[in-house]
Design a protein around this motif. Structure first.
Motif, mmCIF file in Angstrom:
data_model
loop_
_atom_site.group_PDB
_atom_site.id
_atom_site.type_symbol
_atom_site.label_atom_id
_atom_site.label_comp_id
_atom_site.label_asym_id
_atom_site.label_seq_id
_atom_site.Cartn_x
_atom_site.Cartn_y
_atom_site.Cartn_z
ATOM 1 N N LYS A 1 0.677 -1.242 0.189
ATOM 2 C CA LYS A 1 -0.116 -0.044 -0.089
ATOM 3 C C LYS A 1 0.730 1.160 -0.088
ATOM 4 O O LYS A 1 0.678 2.122 -0.827
ATOM 5 C CB LYS A 1 -0.840 -0.035 1.209
ATOM 6 N N ASP A 2 1.881 1.475 0.790
ATOM 7 C CA ASP A 2 2.807 2.637 0.887
ATOM 8 C C ASP A 2 3.757 2.644 -0.287
ATOM 9 O O ASP A 2 3.728 3.884 -0.722
ATOM 10 C CB ASP A 2 3.479 2.592 2.198
ATOM 11 N N ASN A 3 3.999 1.551 -0.640
ATOM 12 C CA ASN A 3 4.975 1.510 -1.693
ATOM 13 C C ASN A 3 4.113 2.150 -3.119
ATOM 14 O O ASN A 3 4.899 3.071 -3.773
ATOM 15 C CB ASN A 3 5.387 -0.159 -2.213
ATOM 16 N N PHE A 4 3.010 1.938 -3.277
ATOM 17 C CA PHE A 4 2.196 2.404 -4.513
ATOM 18 C C PHE A 4 1.656 3.648 -4.350
ATOM 19 O O PHE A 4 1.629 4.398 -5.266
ATOM 20 C CB PHE A 4 1.304 1.337 -5.035
ATOM 21 N N LEU A 5 1.083 3.993 -3.173
ATOM 22 C CA LEU A 5 0.591 5.199 -2.802
ATOM 23 C C LEU A 5 1.943 6.321 -3.065
ATOM 24 O O LEU A 5 1.459 7.292 -3.388
ATOM 25 C CB LEU A 5 -0.107 5.339 -1.420
ATOM 26 N N ASN A 6 3.046 5.946 -2.494
ATOM 27 C CA ASN A 6 4.226 6.826 -2.569
ATOM 28 C C ASN A 6 4.418 7.162 -4.066
ATOM 29 O O ASN A 6 4.862 8.176 -4.673
ATOM 30 C CB ASN A 6 5.337 6.515 -1.810
#
Length: 466
Positions: A418-423
């Protein structure tokens, strides 16, 4: 009926098992209830015609044509059939290994004091064991059980003949040492994922015994000994090289499922070395996969797992083995499970074309993929995102970024992804809005990208600032 325990087990039976189960249920030794046979027949017929199991009321009507529906009676009938299917599967497992059947026959004859039949059967079993090509840990256990029957037979008869005590002890020792090492290798592989603290109480004396008695010359022990040493001493390549040699020499002495696991132990060593920064092990892992595929031992019950299909692709792309990979994807497509064969084939072909790069082909394939799996959806959108950006299709990219953002927020339990792609979405939007001709702006963006802790496509984003 479709969500019952009976349905779950029934749906896992293949055509051969369904046919053999029909014979099993008709045997008076195992079943004397006609209603069970009628229920089973109707389940098979309905599944063949519609692809689904019937509901309970319709099935009850076939088993009891003249009776009104009784739910308690139907549930009891289903439970009875379930137990018979379990008994059938137990019988299948007991009779699957001819040597195991022979050893059980020896035991039955010994217990009944049938001397001549015992002697004949024991000698036949000994000949079969000597001719058997497999020398994996379980084969040594079968040898041990065979000698154990001779010992018990002679002991009861108070005979002074050959007791085979040394052979009995040797076979049990080999089995025990090999299986301790095998389990230790499995634990080493799993520790990287679950971080659990396992206590291997007998491992130290087992390793010492192998080294002092040269037990590593026995294939069943040597393969697992050097697997364990390789996985536990990553910087010492010596054991990995011996393991590869043992695999190549003795692979036919192990059943396909076990030699596949041994290949994966060797590949796991390569992955650990890769994660430590030794990139030469990309080639090592790729060649191990290619060797296993060539020997036909990478298939599980006739199917190639999606993970293996994809792992071979990724390693081949790292090595730029484009011609071989294209042939491999086409050749092994038929070994993917039919349920998701087309989707996985298109997805992996899209990854292949994306890496070349051939964005036209990649985009056509990505637009045809209909994955339920979230991680594949994330990866497909990641590739489309890069394609749109590099082609300057900014309207399509803007729309994709919006839908990608919404898709991620709808997902649960995707962890660090989630954090990987949101960033990735956030920083790409920032990059699109920034005046990149300004060197200060570029430097600030570069620093932000480098310092963001969880970020997919970090290297690609940095490349856009060069």
């Amino acid at each position: 009926m479709k969500n019952s325990r009976l349905a779950l087990l029934f749906n896992r039976l293949n055509r051969t098992e369904l046919r053999d189960l029909d014979k099993f249920l008709r045997s008076p030794y195992f079943n004397q209830r006609e209603d069970v046979v009628l229920l089973y027949q109707y389940m098979v017929e309905n599944k063949t015609l519609t692809g689904q199991l019937p509901d309970k009321r319709r099935a009850f009507g076939k088993a009891y044509p003249q009776q009104a529906y009784q739910d308690s009676k139907m549930r009891y009938l289903m439970s009875y059939l379930l137990e018979l299917i379990r008994e059938f599967l137990t019988q299948q497992e007991l009779t699957a290994e001819p040597l195991n059947k022979k050893i059980h026959l020896c035991r039955a004859l010994r217990r009944r004091g049938l001397d001549q039949p015992f002697e004949k059967t024991w000698k036949q079993t000994q000949q079969l064991l000597q001719q058997h090509p497999l020398r994996h840990p379980h084969s040594h256990y079968l040898h041990y059980l065979h000698y154990l029957e001779r010992f018990k037979y002679n002991s009861r008869q108070r005979r002074v003949g050959e007791m085979h005590l040394q052979e009995l002890t040797d076979e049990l020792t080999i089995f025990y040492i090999a299986d301790i090492l095998r389990q230790s290798c499995i634990i080493l592989s799993h520790q990287a994922m679950d971080q659990r603290d396992y206590r291997l109480k007998m491992l130290k004396p087992v390793l010492q015994t192998v080294e002092e008695e040269n037990f590593d010359q026995v294939p069943a022990i040597g393969i697992y000994y050097h697997s364990y040493r390789a996985l536990s001493e990553l910087d010492n390549r010596h054991h990995f090289d011996i393991l590869k040699q043992l695999i190549e020499t003795h692979w036919e002495q192990f059943p396909p499922s076990e030699i596949r696991d041994i290949y994966l132990l060797a590949i796991n060593y390569c992955i650990k070395r890769l994660n430590a920064g030794t990139h030469s092990y990309i080639r090592e892992a790729f060649e191990l996969y290619r060797s296993g595929l060539g020997k036909g031992i990478m298939l599980e019950e006739g199917w190639l797992s999606y993970f293996t299909y994809k792992n071979v692709l990724k390693l081949g792309l790292e090595l730029k083995e484009f011609e071989w990979i294209e042939g491999y994807l086409d050749e092994y497509k038929k070994y993917l499970h039919p349920r998701d064969r087309e989707n996985y084939y298109r997805y992996n072909m899209a990854v292949y074309y994306f890496s070349k790069p051939d964005y036209d082909q990649a985009m056509q394939l990505l637009q045809k993929i209909e994955f339920e799996d979230v991680l594949h959806q994330l990866d497909a959108r990641r590739m489309l995102l890069r394609i749109y950006y590099e082609r300057g299709a900014f309207d399509a990219l803007d729309s994709l970024l919006d839908s990608f953002y919404a898709y991620i927020h709808r997902q649960r339990d995707i962890g660090y992804h989630k954090d990987n792609f949101l960033n990735l979405i956030r920083l790409l939007r920032k990059l699109l809005r920034s005046e990149l001709s300004d060197l200060t702006v570029r430097a600030d963006l570069r620093q932000l990208i480098e310092k963001t802790p969880a970020l997919a496509e970090r290297a690609w984003l940095l490349d856009q600032l060069h």
